[in-house]
Design an enzyme around this catalytic site. Structure first.
Site, short mmCIF file in Angstrom:
data_model
loop_
_atom_site.label_atom_id
_atom_site.label_comp_id
_atom_site.label_asym_id
_atom_site.label_seq_id
_atom_site.Cartn_x
_atom_site.Cartn_y
_atom_site.Cartn_z
N HIS A 68 0.84 -1.20 0.00
CA HIS A 68 0.00 0.00 0.00
C HIS A 68 0.87 1.25 0.00
CE1 HIS A 68 -3.28 2.59 0.47
NE2 HIS A 68 -3.76 2.23 1.64
N ASP A 100 3.68 6.80 -7.15
CA ASP A 100 4.92 6.50 -6.44
C ASP A 100 6.18 6.59 -7.30
OD1 ASP A 100 3.79 5.94 -3.91
OD2 ASP A 100 3.02 4.06 -4.72
N HIS A 158 -1.38 0.15 -12.06
CA HIS A 158 -2.30 0.47 -10.97
C HIS A 158 -3.56 -0.36 -11.13
CE1 HIS A 158 -4.76 2.87 -8.22
NE2 HIS A 158 -3.62 3.33 -7.74
N1 CMC Z 1 5.90 -4.17 -14.10
C1 CMC Z 1 5.80 -5.16 -15.01
N2 CMC Z 1 4.67 -5.81 -15.30
C2 CMC Z 1 3.57 -5.45 -14.65
C3 CMC Z 1 3.59 -4.41 -13.69
C4 CMC Z 1 4.80 -3.77 -13.44
N3 CMC Z 1 4.89 -2.77 -12.55
N4 CMC Z 1 2.34 -4.24 -13.18
C5 CMC Z 1 1.57 -5.15 -13.79
N5 CMC Z 1 2.31 -5.86 -14.69
C6 CMC Z 1 1.82 -6.90 -15.59
C7 CMC Z 1 1.56 -8.19 -14.87
O1 CMC Z 1 2.70 -9.02 -14.89
C8 CMC Z 1 0.42 -8.76 -15.68
O2 CMC Z 1 0.96 -9.28 -16.87
P1 CMC Z 1 0.35 -10.64 -17.52
O3 CMC Z 1 -1.05 -10.26 -17.92
O4 CMC Z 1 1.26 -10.96 -18.63
O5 CMC Z 1 0.37 -11.65 -16.41
C9 CMC Z 1 -0.40 -7.54 -16.05
O6 CMC Z 1 0.55 -6.45 -16.08
C10 CMC Z 1 -1.53 -7.20 -15.05
O7 CMC Z 1 -0.95 -7.14 -13.75
P2 CMC Z 1 -1.75 -7.42 -12.39
O8 CMC Z 1 -0.77 -7.74 -11.32
O9 CMC Z 1 -2.87 -8.40 -12.66
O10 CMC Z 1 -2.43 -6.00 -12.13
P3 CMC Z 1 -3.05 -5.52 -10.74
O11 CMC Z 1 -4.06 -4.52 -11.09
O12 CMC Z 1 -3.46 -6.66 -9.90
O13 CMC Z 1 -1.79 -4.84 -10.03
C11 CMC Z 1 -0.28 -3.27 -9.16
C12 CMC Z 1 -1.65 -3.49 -9.82
C13 CMC Z 1 -0.15 -1.78 -8.79
C14 CMC Z 1 -0.17 -4.09 -7.86
C15 CMC Z 1 0.82 -3.67 -10.16
O14 CMC Z 1 0.71 -2.91 -11.33
C16 CMC Z 1 2.22 -3.56 -9.54
O15 CMC Z 1 2.68 -4.48 -8.88
N6 CMC Z 1 2.93 -2.41 -9.76
C17 CMC Z 1 4.23 -2.19 -9.16
C18 CMC Z 1 4.07 -1.77 -7.70
C19 CMC Z 1 3.58 -0.34 -7.56
O16 CMC Z 1 4.07 0.57 -8.21
N7 CMC Z 1 2.62 -0.12 -6.66
C20 CMC Z 1 2.07 1.21 -6.39
C21 CMC Z 1 0.64 1.29 -6.73
S1 CMC Z 1 0.02 2.99 -6.67
C22 CMC Z 1 -0.17 3.32 -4.99
C23 CMC Z 1 -1.56 3.69 -4.56
O17 CMC Z 1 -2.34 4.26 -5.32
O18 CMC Z 1 -1.90 3.37 -3.39
#
Ligand code: CMC
Length: 431
Positions: free
Chosen positions: A269, A364, A308
């Site tokens: 988070h 971030d 995100h």
């Molecule tokens: N780098 C590389 N690939 C990614 C990334 C990333 N940062 N984020 C998502 N993907 C890929 C993921 O591997 C998946 O690919 P595939 O369909 O081939 O398996 C696809 O994109 C969808 O990813 P997901 O994990 O299902 O997406 P999600 O909505 O569950 O995750 C997230 C969102 C923010 C957790 C994720 O994008 C992530 O881990 N980002 C990096 C951590 C980060 O920056 N977090 C801060 C979030 S903003 C803070 C706030 O608003 O509170």
């Protein structure tokens, strides 16, 4: 004629059909509970770990359209608020639902300014922490402790009592956050200076040494103001949900906000900006970026600060923070990692892997660079998030306690464990 929208569900177990009302694109989970309900069956329920498709409340605080990259507080676009407002005005907007008149604004700022001091016993409590205590641990325990200083806070139905605690909490968060920062450095805690603005006073409590009056750089105070506005609320995220869930038990708001701080403490988070900074340090130079991106595409790791759950377009907060970087670096000198971040963004935004998955920089991606330039250690980054988020948490808490539809949060479970075993006493089991 009524334009009532409904959904017809056919239960293939019994062949029975049910008509369920659709309001605001949602159906009520309780209506599903009528499906298949009998003396032996509690009816259908919804299984949704992480609440990925469950609305827990109706809310008029913050609007997000993730596809279009829109964020609004009480209907006002974040870009306009960041450009022309102050954090305390935005806090008023979130709490009261509308922008203040001049009199309301002056009264609000006066009240917050004159509640910035904390009880000396709380200072002693903070001093009791180990020299290397994490500032988030210090913050959450001291906000929890505030409820013991204001026992009347549990009268949550009394509007004046609620107002007093809201003012106190918004006022005291910077003091507690700054003292947690000074504690780690072994430096004396600096008392608030009520001649200064909210963010100027925070800078003074963080950095003042022997000078009789701290003279904060207005560009840094303004950059902090912008960062605080951007972090003030973000609708039903994990920490807000924690505040609402704990608040639904009708506990005092200090205890409810403590739950929010605890949720924010977690790396999924509030901790992502710290991870971005570590990643940039590891990449080190612009030349290493292409190889790093290849690694990400091969699934070796994630590009932190990208992607995100809600925003599938540019995170509007990232655009504003990128601009704030320039103002801060004008004072502090450019953080050499900025070049690495810009190269990462440039390559990623053109690369099919990121484009196809709608991965854009989030809030971030650049904030850690600013925090580091301001000489904050990474452990302080989440504290810098918690201070402004307090107004959002409290706005959401107020909405909760006034909402006649809300009940104590008590999700269902699908039980998967054993049943009706016969207990065997230890004297027999351990033979
Ligand atoms: N780098 C590389 N690939 C990614 C990334 C990333 N940062 N984020 C998502 N993907 C890929 C993921 O591997 C998946 O690919 P595939 O369909 O081939 O398996 C696809 O994109 C969808 O990813 P997901 O994990 O299902 O997406 P999600 O909505 O569950 O995750 C997230 C969102 C923010 C957790 C994720 O994008 C992530 O881990 N980002 C990096 C951590 C980060 O920056 N977090 C801060 C979030 S903003 C803070 C706030 O608003 O509170």
């Amino acid at each position: 004629m009524t334009d009532k929208q409904t959904l017809t569900i056919r239960d293939n177990r019994s062949g029975e059909e049910y008509e369920v009302e659709i309001t605001d694109g949602s159906i009520r989970a309780a209506d599903l509970g009528k499906i298949g309900k009998s003396d032996d069956d509690p009816g259908l329920s919804v299984y949704d770990p992480g609440f990925t498709n469950t609305a827990s409340t109706r809310s008029a605080v913050t609007y997000i359209d993730g596809e279009k990259g829109i964020l609004e507080y009480r209907g006002y676009p974040i870009e306009q608020l960041a450009e022309s407002s102050t954090y305390l005005e935005v806090a008023y907007l979130l709490i009261h639902g509308e922008l203040p008149t001049k009199e309301q604004h002056d009264q609000w700022v006066h009240e917050i300014t004159f509640h910035t001091f904390v009880h000396e016993n709380l200072k002693s409590q903070l001093q009791g922490f180990r020299y290397d205590a994490h500032p988030m641990g210090m913050l959450l325990s001291s906000v929890g402790a505030l409820s013991t200083f204001y026992p009347e806070a549990n009268k949550i139905k009394d509007p004046q009592v609620r107002h007093d605690q809201i003012v106190r909490m918004i006022a005291k968060m910077p003091t507690l956050g700054a003292w947690a920062f000074r504690h780690a450095q072994g430096k004396p805690y600096v008392y608030p200076d009520n001649d200064l603005s909210y963010t100027e006073n925070f800078l003074s409590m963080l950095f003042r040494m022997s000078e009789p009056k701290y003279d904060p750089d207005p560009r840094l105070a303004k950059a902090l103001e912008v960062l605080f506005i951007l972090h003030a609320d973000h609708e039903q995220n994990a920490s807000t949900n924690a505040v609402r869930s704990v608040g639904s038990s009708q506990v005092d708001p200090y205890s409810a906000v403590t739950a929010g701080i605890a949720a924010l403490y977690g790396p999924l988070h509030g901790g992502a900006n710290e991870a971005v900074l570590k990643m940039l340090k590891r990449i080190k130079t612009k030349d290493n970026v292409p190889a790093f991106i290849e690694g990400v595409k091969n699934g070796e790791e994630r590009l932190m600060g990208f992607g995100h759950r809600v925003y599938k377009n540019y995170d509007p907060r990232a655009t504003i923070i990128k601009k704030a970087c320039d103002d801060v670096f004008e004072v502090t000198g450019v953080n050499p990692l900025l070049e690495v971040a810009q190269e990462l963004e440039k390559i990623a935004l053109e690369d099919e892997y990121f484009v196809k998955r709608k991965l854009y920089p989030n809030v971030d991606f650049y904030s850690g660079l600013i925090y580091e330039a301001l000489q904050f250690p990474p452990e302080m980054f989440t504290v810098l998030f918690a201070i402004p988020r307090t107004s959002g948490w409290l706005a959401q808490w107020l909405e909760l306690v006034d909402d006649p539809e809300q009940k104590i949060a008590r999700p269902k479970q699908i039980y998967t464990g054993a049943r009706q075993l016969d207990f065997v006493p230890s004297s027999e089991r351990w033979k």
